[in-house]
Design a protein around this motif. Structure first.
Motif, PDB file in Angstrom:
ATOM      1  N   LEU A  85       0.851  -1.186   0.000  1.00 12.40           N
ATOM      2  CA  LEU A  85       0.000   0.000   0.000  1.00 12.40           C
ATOM      3  C   LEU A  85       0.888   1.237   0.000  1.00 12.40           C
ATOM      4  O   LEU A  85       1.646   1.462   0.951  1.00 12.40           O
ATOM      5  CB  LEU A  85      -0.912  -0.007   1.231  1.00 12.40           C
ATOM      6  N   LYS A  86       0.801   2.027  -1.036  1.00 12.29           N
ATOM      7  CA  LYS A  86       1.675   3.188  -1.198  1.00 12.29           C
ATOM      8  C   LYS A  86       0.891   4.483  -1.032  1.00 12.29           C
ATOM      9  O   LYS A  86      -0.316   4.537  -1.211  1.00 12.29           O
ATOM     10  CB  LYS A  86       2.328   3.176  -2.590  1.00 12.29           C
ATOM     11  N   TYR A  87       1.634   5.524  -0.684  1.00 11.46           N
ATOM     12  CA  TYR A  87       1.080   6.882  -0.721  1.00 11.46           C
ATOM     13  C   TYR A  87       2.209   7.823  -1.085  1.00 11.46           C
ATOM     14  O   TYR A  87       3.393   7.526  -0.885  1.00 11.46           O
ATOM     15  CB  TYR A  87       0.458   7.277   0.623  1.00 11.46           C
ATOM     16  N   GLY A  88       1.867   8.966  -1.620  1.00 13.21           N
ATOM     17  CA  GLY A  88       2.867   9.960  -2.004  1.00 13.21           C
ATOM     18  C   GLY A  88       3.830   9.405  -3.030  1.00 13.21           C
ATOM     19  O   GLY A  88       3.497   8.552  -3.848  1.00 13.21           O
ATOM     20  N   ARG A  89       5.050   9.886  -2.989  1.00 13.87           N
ATOM     21  CA  ARG A  89       6.105   9.384  -3.875  1.00 13.87           C
ATOM     22  C   ARG A  89       7.413   9.393  -3.105  1.00 13.87           C
ATOM     23  O   ARG A  89       7.705  10.292  -2.322  1.00 13.87           O
ATOM     24  CB  ARG A  89       6.235  10.244  -5.139  1.00 13.87           C
ATOM     25  N   LYS A  90       8.223   8.373  -3.320  1.00 13.20           N
ATOM     26  CA  LYS A  90       9.446   8.221  -2.562  1.00 13.20           C
ATOM     27  C   LYS A  90      10.456   9.290  -2.936  1.00 13.20           C
ATOM     28  O   LYS A  90      10.692   9.556  -4.096  1.00 13.20           O
ATOM     29  CB  LYS A  90      10.066   6.838  -2.784  1.00 13.20           C
ATOM     30  N   ARG A  91      11.064   9.885  -1.923  1.00 12.05           N
ATOM     31  CA  ARG A  91      12.052  10.931  -2.114  1.00 12.05           C
ATOM     32  C   ARG A  91      12.824  11.132  -0.822  1.00 12.05           C
ATOM     33  O   ARG A  91      12.485  10.590   0.219  1.00 12.05           O
ATOM     34  CB  ARG A  91      11.386  12.256  -2.521  1.00 12.05           C
ATOM     35  N   SER A  92      13.877  11.916  -0.890  1.00 12.04           N
ATOM     36  CA  SER A  92      14.613  12.260   0.317  1.00 12.04           C
ATOM     37  C   SER A  92      13.843  13.332   1.065  1.00 12.04           C
ATOM     38  O   SER A  92      13.116  14.139   0.461  1.00 12.04           O
ATOM     39  CB  SER A  92      16.021  12.771  -0.028  1.00 12.04           C
TER      40      SER A  92
END
Length: 324
Positions: free
Chosen positions: A313-320
């Motif tokens: 289950l994902k939300y947003g977007r992966k980043r630093s």
């Protein structure tokens, strides 16, 4: 971020709570029982870690208020299935050992993390802390934009209502334990959002003083030591001690869940073993060792599938994390 440090701290916290319960529910001599008398403070370590790690993971995913539902669903997928299975296994153990099973109101309330609020006892006493954690999930998912505001004034003001509520509502609600979470949040501001050192230490001391007043001096010292450990104790070297600590951290939630029922069962079993039954330390060692083994089994077959399900289950977007 020192992920190994966090895992090691989780392991220390779970081990401390486990030892506390094994040494306080086994009819041991006073000198032996005294070795675990402060183990309950592992709870404070868990709360500080949550205050730190949750906003960090949210920053890594560029959390927005629109992600509120998915964030909380993801957290529940992570912790709820093992929790439910622990309750079911506990009921089965009660039936086998002919201990009266709590009535349906208590059990249904427990499935919803409501026992403390409704005035019921918990079938496993440590469950009250999970109820507080769930309340924190709701808080952080609503207040995250304020907690990560570029304005330090907005950040501080966003925390003040929770501190004020600690003086007017029962201990079954988050505000009474919020000081520990707040220390983690302040630490997050420092390490990921570059909170100025002078303000960081001022807030840290102020929150530690609040914890001392509301929760007690040992809780305050433990929470403060947790912050200092994360800040100053590296765990980057790969050695056996670090590897053992990381492993213990990986099974810490499972150990936390199962030790109350099954660790004590193992202590009871050990009384009938040759030699061990005559020595308190051997009974404790057997109980702790079996608790760790059962925690590993629980992690492998129950908790890990929940982690994998949660990761889908994902939300947003992966980043630093955003630096200010």
């Amino acid at each position: 971020m020192p992920l190994k440090n966090i895992n090691i701290l989780r392991g220390i916290a779970a081990l401390a709570v486990t030892w506390f319960h094994l040494t306080n529910n086994s009819s041991l001599g006073k000198s032996v029982a005294a070795t675990g008398q402060y183990g309950y403070l592992g709870v404070e370590i868990f709360f500080v870690i949550s205050g730190y790690i949750l906003p960090y993971s949210m920053a890594m995913r560029s959390y927005r208020l629109a992600d509120y539902g998915r964030f909380n669903a993801k957290r529940l997928l992570r912790i709820y299935p093992p929790y439910v299975i622990t309750i079911i296994l506990g009921i089965a153990l009660m039936m086998v050992t002919k201990v009266p099973v709590p009535d349906s109101r208590i059990l249904l309330s427990e499935f919803a993390y409501l026992n403390s609020i409704l005035g019921y006892f918990w079938t496993v006493p440590v469950f009250w802390t999970l109820a507080i954690e769930v309340q924190f999930y709701i808080f952080i998912s609503l207040f995250y934009p304020l907690i990560t505001s570029r304005s330090n004034t907005v950040f501080v003001l966003s925390l003040l209502p929770m501190f004020a509520l600690a003086f007017v509502i029962p201990s079954s609600f988050l505000p009474n334990w919020f000081g520990m979470f707040a220390l983690g949040i302040v630490l997050f501001r420092k390490t990921e959002l570059k909170l100025q050192p002078a303000l960081f230490w001022s807030l840290t001391i102020a929150v530690a003083a609040f914890i001392m007043y509301v929760n007690g001096r040992y809780q305050s010292i433990t929470a403060l030591c947790t912050v200092l450990f994360i800040l100053f104790i590296p765990a980057e070297k790969n050695n056996r001690l670090t590897s053992a600590g990381v492993w213990l951290g990986s099974v810490s939630y499972s150990l936390y869940l199962i030790h109350w029922d099954w660790g004590r069962v193992m202590i009871a079993v050990s009384r009938h073993l040759p030699l061990a039954g005559n020595y308190e330390w051997l009974r404790l060692t057997f109980g702790l060792g079996m608790s760790l083994f059962l925690a590993w089994l629980f992690y492998t077959f129950i908790e890990k599938p929940s982690i994998n399900l949660s990761n889908k289950l994902k939300y947003g977007r992966k980043r630093s994390p955003v630096k200010t």
